[in-house]
Design an enzyme around this catalytic site. Structure first.
Site, PDB file in Angstrom:
ATOM      1  N   CYS A   1       0.866  -1.169   0.000  1.00  8.90           N
ATOM      2  CA  CYS A   1       0.000   0.000   0.000  1.00  8.90           C
ATOM      3  C   CYS A   1       0.911   1.230   0.000  1.00  8.90           C
ATOM      4  CB  CYS A   1      -0.890   0.003   1.235  1.00  8.90           C
ATOM      5  SG  CYS A   1      -1.834   1.545   1.422  1.00  8.90           S
TER       6      CYS A   1
ATOM      7  N   ASP B   1      -0.138  -5.932   0.173  1.00  5.74           N
ATOM      8  CA  ASP B   1      -1.373  -6.237  -0.544  1.00  5.74           C
ATOM      9  C   ASP B   1      -1.119  -7.506  -1.347  1.00  5.74           C
ATOM     10  OD1 ASP B   1      -3.029  -4.051   0.203  1.00  5.74           O
ATOM     11  OD2 ASP B   1      -1.926  -2.759  -1.173  1.00  5.74           O
TER      12      ASP B   1
END
Length: 155
Positions: free
Chosen positions: A53, A60
């Site tokens: 992120c 992620d």
């Protein structure tokens, strides 16, 4: 076209190659398509794709599926693996990662058709699916569904 001709000039295949620090540093390589003139589909699946992120630095996770109909070139798979792995420490939103993969492959290969599906696991409770495609699929070429179901949580 001989095998030597196809693979000459590759810099990563058959050698120890460190994971690039970023997608910009990654070297994507191509080889001549030995079946140029025949339309067929190629699929790469990366079920353990990771990035960061850009705001929190938290990891992620996504399932990336790349489908393409090659023209004159094929992507060399080790270079693709290293390119996808280079996102591991790269901060970008899901949309940016998915579309960047598609654009980079389009620029390298100029394929007859390309589709990238990014099936992202939930962030903040919301899964995000992102798709990049260069146009309509070619008639007469079997392009299967990407086979990744919509996120359903724990069942």
């Amino acid at each position: 076209m001989t095998e030597h001709d196809i693979y000459s000039g590759l810099t990563q295949l058959g050698t120890k190659t460190d994971l690039p620090n970023s997608p910009q540093d990654a070297v994507l390589e191509k080889v001549p398509n030995p079946q140029a003139g025949t339309d067929y589909a190629v699929r790469f699946t990366a079920p353990e794709f990771t990035s960061l992120c850009p705001l929190t630095g938290q990891p992620d996770f996504a399932h990336i599926v790349i489908d393409y109909v090659p023209g004159d070139y094929l992507v060399e798979s080790k270079s693709l693996k290293l390119f996808l792995g280079s996102f591991r420490n790269h901060g970008a939103f899901h949309e940016d990662c998915t579309v960047s993969i598609g654009k980079r492959l389009q620029e390298l290969l100029n394929p007859k058709w390309l589709r990238v599906g990014g099936y992202w696991f939930p962030r903040g409770g919301i899964p995000i699916d992102v798709f990049y495609q260069t146009g309509a699929a070619l008639p007469g070429v079997f392009i299967p569904d990407q086979g990744v179901p919509t996120y359903r949580g724990r069942g």
